[in-house]
Design an enzyme around this catalytic site. Structure first.
Site, PDB file in Angstrom:
ATOM      1  N   ARG A  27       5.078   4.258  -7.276  1.00  0.00           N
ATOM      2  CA  ARG A  27       4.007   4.248  -8.282  1.00  0.00           C
ATOM      3  C   ARG A  27       4.649   3.376  -9.434  1.00  0.00           C
ATOM      4  O   ARG A  27       3.212   2.427  -9.905  1.00  0.00           O
ATOM      5  CB  ARG A  27       4.061   5.379  -9.105  1.00  0.00           C
ATOM      6  CG  ARG A  27       2.972   6.698  -8.353  1.00  0.00           C
ATOM      7  CD  ARG A  27       3.435   7.989  -8.701  1.00  0.00           C
ATOM      8  NE  ARG A  27       1.654   7.549 -10.176  1.00  0.00           N
ATOM      9  CZ  ARG A  27       0.776   7.540  -9.658  1.00  0.00           C
ATOM     10  NH1 ARG A  27      -0.037   8.389  -8.440  1.00  0.00           N
ATOM     11  NH2 ARG A  27       0.011   7.966 -10.508  1.00  0.00           N
ATOM     12  N   TRP A  74       5.098   0.531 -13.818  1.00  0.00           N
ATOM     13  CA  TRP A  74       4.324  -0.750 -13.416  1.00  0.00           C
ATOM     14  C   TRP A  74       4.124  -1.202 -14.805  1.00  0.00           C
ATOM     15  O   TRP A  74       2.994  -0.791 -15.146  1.00  0.00           O
ATOM     16  CB  TRP A  74       3.629  -0.181 -12.544  1.00  0.00           C
ATOM     17  CG  TRP A  74       2.851  -1.273 -11.672  1.00  0.00           C
ATOM     18  CD1 TRP A  74       3.297  -1.738 -10.999  1.00  0.00           C
ATOM     19  CD2 TRP A  74       1.386  -1.994 -11.853  1.00  0.00           C
ATOM     20  NE1 TRP A  74       2.493  -2.950 -10.045  1.00  0.00           N
ATOM     21  CE2 TRP A  74       1.298  -2.800 -10.962  1.00  0.00           C
ATOM     22  CE3 TRP A  74       0.429  -1.913 -12.702  1.00  0.00           C
ATOM     23  CZ2 TRP A  74       0.364  -4.190 -11.151  1.00  0.00           C
ATOM     24  CZ3 TRP A  74      -0.594  -2.848 -12.849  1.00  0.00           C
ATOM     25  CH2 TRP A  74      -0.505  -4.101 -11.837  1.00  0.00           C
ATOM     26  N   GLY A 101      -1.319   4.743 -17.939  1.00  0.00           N
ATOM     27  CA  GLY A 101      -3.028   4.519 -17.656  1.00  0.00           C
ATOM     28  C   GLY A 101      -2.746   3.045 -19.146  1.00  0.00           C
ATOM     29  O   GLY A 101      -1.940   3.175 -19.219  1.00  0.00           O
ATOM     30  N   GLU A 484      -6.141  -6.015   8.167  1.00  0.00           N
ATOM     31  CA  GLU A 484      -5.278  -5.155   7.973  1.00  0.00           C
ATOM     32  C   GLU A 484      -4.131  -5.642   8.335  1.00  0.00           C
ATOM     33  O   GLU A 484      -3.015  -5.282   7.871  1.00  0.00           O
ATOM     34  CB  GLU A 484      -5.869  -3.799   8.389  1.00  0.00           C
ATOM     35  CG  GLU A 484      -4.478  -2.482   8.145  1.00  0.00           C
ATOM     36  CD  GLU A 484      -4.402  -2.806   7.185  1.00  0.00           C
ATOM     37  OE1 GLU A 484      -5.161  -2.637   6.516  1.00  0.00           O
ATOM     38  OE2 GLU A 484      -3.624  -1.463   6.690  1.00  0.00           O
ATOM     39  N   LYS A 488      -0.601  -6.411   6.093  1.00  0.00           N
ATOM     40  CA  LYS A 488       0.206  -5.829   6.405  1.00  0.00           C
ATOM     41  C   LYS A 488       1.746  -6.213   5.783  1.00  0.00           C
ATOM     42  O   LYS A 488       2.682  -6.474   5.156  1.00  0.00           O
ATOM     43  CB  LYS A 488       0.887  -4.725   7.435  1.00  0.00           C
ATOM     44  CG  LYS A 488      -0.407  -3.333   7.332  1.00  0.00           C
ATOM     45  CD  LYS A 488       0.551  -2.135   6.705  1.00  0.00           C
ATOM     46  CE  LYS A 488       0.184  -2.413   4.957  1.00  0.00           C
ATOM     47  NZ  LYS A 488      -1.227  -1.530   5.156  1.00  0.00           N
ATOM     48  N   HIS A 507     -15.518 -22.791  12.099  1.00  0.00           N
ATOM     49  CA  HIS A 507     -15.962 -23.513  10.910  1.00  0.00           C
ATOM     50  C   HIS A 507     -15.310 -23.705   9.797  1.00  0.00           C
ATOM     51  O   HIS A 507     -15.788 -23.569   8.960  1.00  0.00           O
ATOM     52  CB  HIS A 507     -16.776 -22.156  10.167  1.00  0.00           C
ATOM     53  CG  HIS A 507     -17.857 -22.075  12.053  1.00  0.00           C
ATOM     54  ND1 HIS A 507     -19.311 -22.757  12.350  1.00  0.00           N
ATOM     55  CD2 HIS A 507     -18.157 -21.147  12.896  1.00  0.00           C
ATOM     56  CE1 HIS A 507     -18.900 -22.618  13.196  1.00  0.00           C
ATOM     57  NE2 HIS A 507     -19.030 -20.945  13.319  1.00  0.00           N
ATOM     58  N   LYS A 606       1.798   2.083  -5.658  1.00  0.00           N
ATOM     59  CA  LYS A 606       1.022   2.414  -4.469  1.00  0.00           C
ATOM     60  C   LYS A 606      -0.384   3.136  -4.970  1.00  0.00           C
ATOM     61  O   LYS A 606      -1.388   3.177  -4.101  1.00  0.00           O
ATOM     62  CB  LYS A 606       2.059   4.210  -4.032  1.00  0.00           C
ATOM     63  CG  LYS A 606       1.604   5.080  -2.344  1.00  0.00           C
ATOM     64  CD  LYS A 606       1.920   4.142  -1.926  1.00  0.00           C
ATOM     65  CE  LYS A 606       0.600   5.086  -0.722  1.00  0.00           C
ATOM     66  NZ  LYS A 606       0.326   3.867   0.513  1.00  0.00           N
TER      67      LYS A 606
HETATM   68  O1  M6R Z   1      -5.438   4.587  -2.556  1.00  0.00           O
HETATM   69  P1  M6R Z   1      -5.946   4.002  -2.305  1.00  0.00           P
HETATM   70  O2  M6R Z   1      -6.368   3.857  -0.803  1.00  0.00           O
HETATM   71  O3  M6R Z   1      -7.562   4.276  -3.100  1.00  0.00           O
HETATM   72  O4  M6R Z   1      -5.790   2.612  -2.252  1.00  0.00           O
HETATM   73  C1  M6R Z   1      -5.835   1.178  -2.004  1.00  0.00           C
HETATM   74  C2  M6R Z   1      -5.377  -0.154  -2.246  1.00  0.00           C
HETATM   75  O5  M6R Z   1      -4.729   0.064  -3.143  1.00  0.00           O
HETATM   76  C3  M6R Z   1      -4.235   0.729  -1.103  1.00  0.00           C
HETATM   77  O6  M6R Z   1      -4.510   1.036   0.137  1.00  0.00           O
HETATM   78  C4  M6R Z   1      -3.655  -0.979  -1.180  1.00  0.00           C
HETATM   79  O7  M6R Z   1      -3.915  -1.888  -0.572  1.00  0.00           O
HETATM   80  C5  M6R Z   1      -1.926  -1.131  -0.176  1.00  0.00           C
HETATM   81  N1  M6R Z   1      -1.030  -1.442  -0.360  1.00  0.00           N
HETATM   82  C6  M6R Z   1      -2.557  -1.331   1.092  1.00  0.00           C
HETATM   83  O8  M6R Z   1      -1.286  -0.798   2.163  1.00  0.00           O
END
Ligand code: M6R
Length: 611
Positions: A27, A74, A101, A484, A488, A507, A606
């Site tokens: 987190r 964070w 928060g 995607e 990654k 393009h 995360k």
């Molecule tokens: O928990 P969520 O699925 O809402 O999170 C969305 C994005 O923050 C999450 O998918 C992020 O892009 C990941 N790091 C992708 O691997």
């Protein structure tokens, strides 16, 4: 974003808190701290950087006590220094606070508190909470009343844990717009930002709601609203196995989670299909057949990887249920006055169920009268609780910051939804539904085939790890897979990677092609196979290097590409579930080769609970 753990009981609080923070480090991981009530004082320890710095210092110089709070940060307000790390204390070091928060009115509160003589030592918004608690406690000395008073004065989002030097028998918690759970043990109780933190100790959970506070002792938990009225809350039982939150011999959570995907697919499908009767059962979304027939437009709203799953979902729903689908980034949707009415269905997708933008978009959609369903992983999360119906994907805890198995499970859920809508809207005949269900159930063994033969992918990763830019190309239902795959690679290896619909390359992006830019081209068997081969030829003609993802048995592809990652054949609509696997593995091995911190890549977290 940040992770909170709190403990009250008979055991060594610091050991339990550190082990919980380790499971929450995904987190946030730029600094960490702990505060333990120990013989009438708050013993506080904080460190910059990863949690290991903090745990190392505690190893050398332990803190003894049975009540405490911890935090992994964070950074939002103030650099990730030791001074800005949580817990923060009041000026007499009587009260310690951890917070996740943003306190939006912290500037004006700070001015008021300073005028009253309170001294600030950090650049954080959180520090105001410690002084506010002290200020409120000076009125009648009651901790819970002080917390209610303090929280009434703040605006913004908070999940907080609080301890007091003279009250080793009490741990306080509160939340608004940031997640916090209470774990119930035997002679011990816990608070945490997320379930994995406390899974080894208890699976009995109370989900705190907005503007509720919890008063924990080792034998009791009481919940109140901000007016001090007692609230009865249900105790939920978590089914997740604690082993799912461990690495179990894998080098990284990300690799473990990639390998869990076959089982995750089985779990997401679960008992939701009836092949014989060509039916899909998704009662949990709470839509009647009449409502499904009546849908005019669907908006899929999400962020990051969840957004890309939504982009695949658009292809599936439009093809199988013949309904117009728009896919929106949640951060855009919430501000662009979307045209939503009672015939609009909004589908929000989120692994964590806590993403601030997605949550805000869901609230916006509901305000505008749309029915909102959620495709969510974390049970009891804010999004799961606020949608009209939650379709749980059952991926289990996903710890790696780069989402893999949750993406897979989202795709499966979207496919189930598409078949169900198609059946109810009388667009798919029973034999076709049966065929799709069979193919869906066949996916795990196909993915196992890829996972049993990863050497070729590792070898490609070894040869391409030093490049600085990558281009990903895909068409149709695999254009989102290209996006995607690029996400990654960039998030864990820090290599610049972008994705284009292959037909769009000419393009503009074609100007980038040269020998220094590998092109990953998804060229599995599909209706547009010949077209993507032409796009690959265009790359080769400009001395580009192509790494193709192709269907097993396609020998011709080797004449067009320098390298090939083969995947088993499946129905085109289900191919995104197969094709993404080598792309996940490629990103993983490139990142490992480059020495990146795969599970906790720089600057990321995360669960993105700030806007
Ligand atoms: O928990 P969520 O699925 O809402 O999170 C969305 C994005 O923050 C999450 O998918 C992020 O892009 C990941 N790091 C992708 O691997």
């Amino acid at each position: 974003m940040c992770g909170i753990v709190g403990y009250i009981g008979k055991e060594d609080a610091s050991e339990i808190i550190i082990s919980g923070l380790q499971r929450l480090e995904y987190r946030g991981y730029d600094s960490a701290g702990i505060a333990i009530v120990s013989n009438g004082v708050i013993e506080r320890r904080r460190s910059e950087g990863k949690l290991i710095n903090l745990s190392g210092s505690l190893h050398v110089d332990p803190i003894i006590g049975h009540t405490g709070i911890g935090h992994t940060r964070w950074a939002t307000h103030g650099r990730p220094t030791e001074f800005n790390a949580h817990p923060h204390v009041d000026n007499t070091s009587s009260i310690a606070v951890v917070h996740n928060g943003i306190i939006e009115n912290y500037m004006s509160l700070k001015e008021d508190l300073k005028a009253d003589g309170y001294k600030f030592v950090s650049q954080t918004d959180t520090e105001v909470l410690a002084h506010l608690m002290a200020d409120e406690m000076s009125k009648d000395g009651d901790m819970a009343a002080a917390m209610r008073g303090a929280l009434k004065r703040v605006e913004g989002a908070y999940a907080i844990g609080v301890v007091h030097k003279d009250r080793p028998d009490v741990l306080l918690a509160g939340r608004k717009d940031s997640p916090l759970i209470i774990g119930l043990g035997d002679g011990e109780n816990f608070i945490a930002s997320d379930v994995p933190a406390i899974l080894p100790y208890t699976r009995s959970i109370i989900y705190l709601d907005d503007e509720e506070i919890a008063v924990l002792t080792k034998d009791n938990v009481e919940i109140f609203n901000l007016d001090g009225d007692r609230i009865e809350k249900p105790v939920e039982h978590i089914e997740w196995n604690p082993v799912l939150a461990e690495k179990s011999g894998y080098d990284h959570f990300m690799l473990k989670e990639i390998f869990e995907q076959p089982q995750v697919i089985r779990n997401t499908i679960g008992g939701r299909t009836d092949e014989e009767n060509a039916q899909i059962y998704l009662e949990e979304i709470g839509l009647t057949d009449g409502e499904i027939k009546n849908i005019e437009t669907i908006y899929i709203v999400a962020c990051g990887t969840a957004y890309y799953s939504g982009c695949v979902g658009k292809y599936l729903l439009e093809k199988l249920a013949r309904v117009h689908v728009d896919v929106d980034l949640a951060s855009e949707f919430r501000y662009r006055e979307p045209m939503v009415n009672e015939r609009t269905l909004v589908i929000v997708i989120s692994q964590s169920g806590e993403t601030a933008d997605t949550l805000a978009a869901l609230r916006e959609a509901k305000k505008r009268g749309a029915k909102v369903i959620g495709i969510v992983n974390v049970k009891g999360s804010s999004i799961a609780r606020e949608v009209d119906g939650a379709l749980y994907i059952h991926a289990g805890p996903e710890i790696g910051v780069a989402s893999t198995k949750a993406y897979m499970a989202m795709l499966i859920a979207l496919m189930l939804l598409s078949i169900q809508f198609g059946r109810i809207r009388e667009l798919i005949e029973a034999p076709e539904a049966r065929r799709l269900i069979r193919k869906l159930k066949g996916l795990p063994s196909k993915i196992e085939e890829i996972l049993d033969n990863i050497e070729a992918i590792k070898d490609i990763a070894d040869r391409y790890s030093e490049f600085r830019d990558f281009l990903y190309l895909g068409r149709g239902v695999n254009f989102p897979t290209a996006m995607e795959g690029a996400l990654k690679l960039k998030e864990i290896s820090y290599i610049h990677a972008e994705a284009y619909a292959a037909g769009e390359m000419k393009h503009g992006p074609i100007a980038l092609i040269d020998r220094r830019m590998p092109v990953v081209a998804i060229a599995t068997r599909s209706a547009t196979y010949e077209k993507i081969i032409s796009n690959i030829q265009e790359v080769i003609a400009r001395e580009g290097m192509v790494i193709a993802v192709a269907t097993t048995g396609d020998v011709n592809i080797t004449s067009y590409s320098k390298d090939v990652m083969y995947v088993p054949d499946t129905d085109e609509l289900l191919s995104p579930m197969i094709v993404v696997v080598p792309l996940q593995l490629l990103a993983y091995y490139v990142a490992v080769n480059r020495g990146s911190d795969v599970d906790q890549p720089r600057n990321l977290a995360k669960s993105v609970t700030v806007e």
